[in-house]
Design an enzyme around this catalytic site. Structure first.
Site, PDB file in Angstrom:
ATOM      1  N   GLY A  76      36.380 -21.404  -5.808  1.00 47.56           N
ATOM      2  CA  GLY A  76      36.245 -20.130  -5.114  1.00 47.56           C
ATOM      3  C   GLY A  76      35.073 -20.178  -4.143  1.00 47.56           C
ATOM      4  N   ASN A 158      33.247  -8.911 -10.036  1.00 47.92           N
ATOM      5  CA  ASN A 158      33.225  -9.732 -11.245  1.00 47.92           C
ATOM      6  C   ASN A 158      32.451  -9.086 -12.392  1.00 47.92           C
ATOM      7  OD1 ASN A 158      31.381 -10.567  -8.999  1.00 47.92           O
ATOM      8  ND2 ASN A 158      30.293 -11.561 -10.683  1.00 47.92           N
ATOM      9  N   GLN A 186      38.505 -12.645  -8.731  1.00 51.18           N
ATOM     10  CA  GLN A 186      38.706 -11.896  -9.981  1.00 51.18           C
ATOM     11  C   GLN A 186      39.997 -11.088  -9.980  1.00 51.18           C
ATOM     12  OE1 GLN A 186      37.083 -12.233 -12.698  1.00 51.18           O
ATOM     13  NE2 GLN A 186      35.244 -13.314 -11.994  1.00 51.18           N
ATOM     14  N   CYS A 332      17.921 -14.120 -16.867  1.00 50.03           N
ATOM     15  CA  CYS A 332      16.529 -14.542 -16.971  1.00 50.03           C
ATOM     16  C   CYS A 332      16.199 -15.435 -15.776  1.00 50.03           C
ATOM     17  CB  CYS A 332      16.333 -15.296 -18.268  1.00 50.03           C
ATOM     18  SG  CYS A 332      14.614 -15.502 -18.645  1.00 50.03           S
TER      19      CYS A 332
HETATM   20  N1  PLP Z   1      33.738 -15.094  -6.521  1.00 47.37           N
HETATM   21  C1  PLP Z   1      33.785 -14.360  -7.634  1.00 47.37           C
HETATM   22  C2  PLP Z   1      34.052 -12.881  -7.533  1.00 47.37           C
HETATM   23  C3  PLP Z   1      33.566 -14.949  -8.868  1.00 47.37           C
HETATM   24  O1  PLP Z   1      33.599 -14.212  -9.977  1.00 47.37           O
HETATM   25  C4  PLP Z   1      33.312 -16.341  -8.922  1.00 47.37           C
HETATM   26  C5  PLP Z   1      33.010 -17.000 -10.219  1.00 47.37           C
HETATM   27  O2  PLP Z   1      32.384 -16.430 -11.084  1.00 47.37           O
HETATM   28  C6  PLP Z   1      33.300 -17.067  -7.726  1.00 47.37           C
HETATM   29  C7  PLP Z   1      33.520 -16.412  -6.545  1.00 47.37           C
HETATM   30  C8  PLP Z   1      33.053 -18.549  -7.701  1.00 47.37           C
HETATM   31  O3  PLP Z   1      34.192 -19.265  -8.072  1.00 47.37           O
HETATM   32  P1  PLP Z   1      34.045 -20.805  -8.486  1.00 47.37           P
HETATM   33  O4  PLP Z   1      33.399 -20.823  -9.827  1.00 47.37           O
HETATM   34  O5  PLP Z   1      35.443 -21.333  -8.504  1.00 47.37           O
HETATM   35  O6  PLP Z   1      33.226 -21.447  -7.428  1.00 47.37           O
END
Ligand code: PLP
Length: 395
Positions: A76, A158, A186, A332
């Site tokens: 992502g 998220n 998400q 943290c």
């Molecule tokens: N965008 C959102 C909203 C996410 O929740 C996450 C991962 O937690 C990412 C991007 C990043 O994705 P990746 O872990 O595949 O790089």
């Protein structure tokens, strides 16, 4: 009956998900016998190419796209960077980016450091959110200017699960000649998405959020959208992303998308009912527990709840002793406990933001697990509050 005392109760699916058994099964041949390179001229490599083709189709089907609009990436994060940096290179004469204050670090940190990454000076508008995490569409529209190259706004948050009206936002951006990217990491697989008549130019997906492996993602690029690749190299993905394909994971993601399409009703009914039971139970049995995020405009699997006057990380440690996995809204950093930027942007009071817990469910959670968590949480919070000087002052 599930033995909830010995097994892990996993309620951290917005962090990552288990690989579905069907996904693993679909991947196995490509991790063992079918190891050919899909670009090779020989028929052994050629046997792999149809599997990538089928995966591309399955992903496109889940989001109402065309297979040619799907580009495989490593994550992502890579998809987010690729979309935003591509738009900035497409419009070198524009110097403005619109985003929100609640984006995932994959977008937030890129936007915060655009000057360093591009060597150019950008003006970034970070849109405020309301107390329930929603966006003010009028303020959004007012933020768009002739200098805006791209808008990047997430489909679903998220931490809170709050959903933004990205289809409307994309139309408003396109009407002004502005490209629109949405981080849908998400949202995909949890809520129905149909891009067939949408104005969204770029959309990011991550495999490990929908029961496929980590390290595989997708960037949807709407047909006709100008595009500048982020990774240059071989001719893979029609020259849009160099690098030999992560075949097994791509196959796994395709399978996961098929499963998600088939389970969408379940996600929206059974998972939502479990989440609602958990949420209502916690909010009614534990004093000074507050829901963070809009009650309705939310992913069906996410409940973000603050337990005032206690520390999120302490709650997590106690939950961990009961084999319950979730996340907290404080992290943290450099020895100080900072409440999440999302909760701060929503104006959640300090005493509540510190004690926030995100429960994120999946189709693999059961009602017995919800009952176990509901039976366990009140004692944990009561114990921690008994040790909290803030609780005594305010109770
Ligand atoms: N965008 C959102 C909203 C996410 O929740 C996450 C991962 O937690 C990412 C991007 C990043 O994705 P990746 O872990 O595949 O790089």
């Amino acid at each position: 009956m599930t033995d909830t005392t010995s097994k892990v109760i996993y309620m951290d699916n917005n962090a990552t998900t288990r690989i579905a058994p069907e996904v693993l099964e679909a991947m196995m041949p490509y991790l063992t016998d079918l190891y050919g390179n899909p670009s090779s001229m020989h028929s052994f490599g050629g046997r792999v190419a149809p599997a990538i083709h089928a995966a591309r189709q399955a992903i496109a089907d889940l989001i109402g796209a065309e297979p040619e609009e799907i580009v495989f990436t490593s994550s992502g994060t890579e998809s987010d960077s690729t979309a935003i940096l591509s738009a900035l290179q497409t419009y070198p004469e524009k110097n403005h980016v619109v985003t929100t204050r609640v984006e995932h670090p994959a977008v937030k940190n890129l936007c915060d450091n655009l000057d360093i990454f591009t060597g150019r000076k950008y003006h970034i508008t970070r849109l405020h959110v309301n107390g329930d995490g929603t966006l003010d569409l009028q303020k959004y529209q007012d933020s768009l200017t002739d200098e805006t190259a791209i808008v990047s706004a997430m489909w679903a948050n998220n931490e809170t699960g709050v959903i933004f009206p990205v289809e409307e936002m994309a139309q408003m951006a396109n009407d002004r000649g502005i490209l629109f990217h949405t981080d849908a990491v998400q949202a995909v697989g949890k809520i129905p998405i149909d891009l067939s008549s949408s104005a969204i130019n770029f959309l990011s997906i991550s495999g490990h959020k929908l029961h496929a492996p980590k390290g595989v993602g997708v960037l949807y690029i709407r047909k006709g959208t100008p595009f500048v690749p982020f990774l240059n190299g071989g001719h893979q993905e029609h020259g849009r992303r160099g690098g030999t394909e992560n075949v097994a994971s791509i196959v796994g993601l395709g399978k996961a998308c098929q499963l998600a399409a088939a389970a969408m009703t379940e996600e929206n009914t059974r998972v939502r009912a479990l989440r609602d039971k958990l949420e209502t139970g916690l909010l009614t049995t534990i004093p000074k527990a507050l829901l963070n995020g809009h009650k309705e405009l939310r992913l069906p699997n996410t409940a973000n709840i603050s337990f005032e006057y206690v520390e999120g990380e302490a709650i997590l440690l106690h939950m961990n002793q009961h084999n319950i996995c979730a996340s907290s809204g404080s992290a943290c950093t450099s020895g100080s406990l900072e409440p999440s930027h999302v909760l701060r942007a929503m104006g959640v009071p300090f005493t509540a933001a510190h004690g926030s817990i995100r429960y994120s469910l999946s189709i693999y959670n059961s009602e017995e697990e919800i009952d176990y968590v509901l039976a366990t949480m009140p004692d944990i919070i009561a114990k921690l509050r008994a040790m909290s000087p803030f609780w005594e002052e305010n109770s």
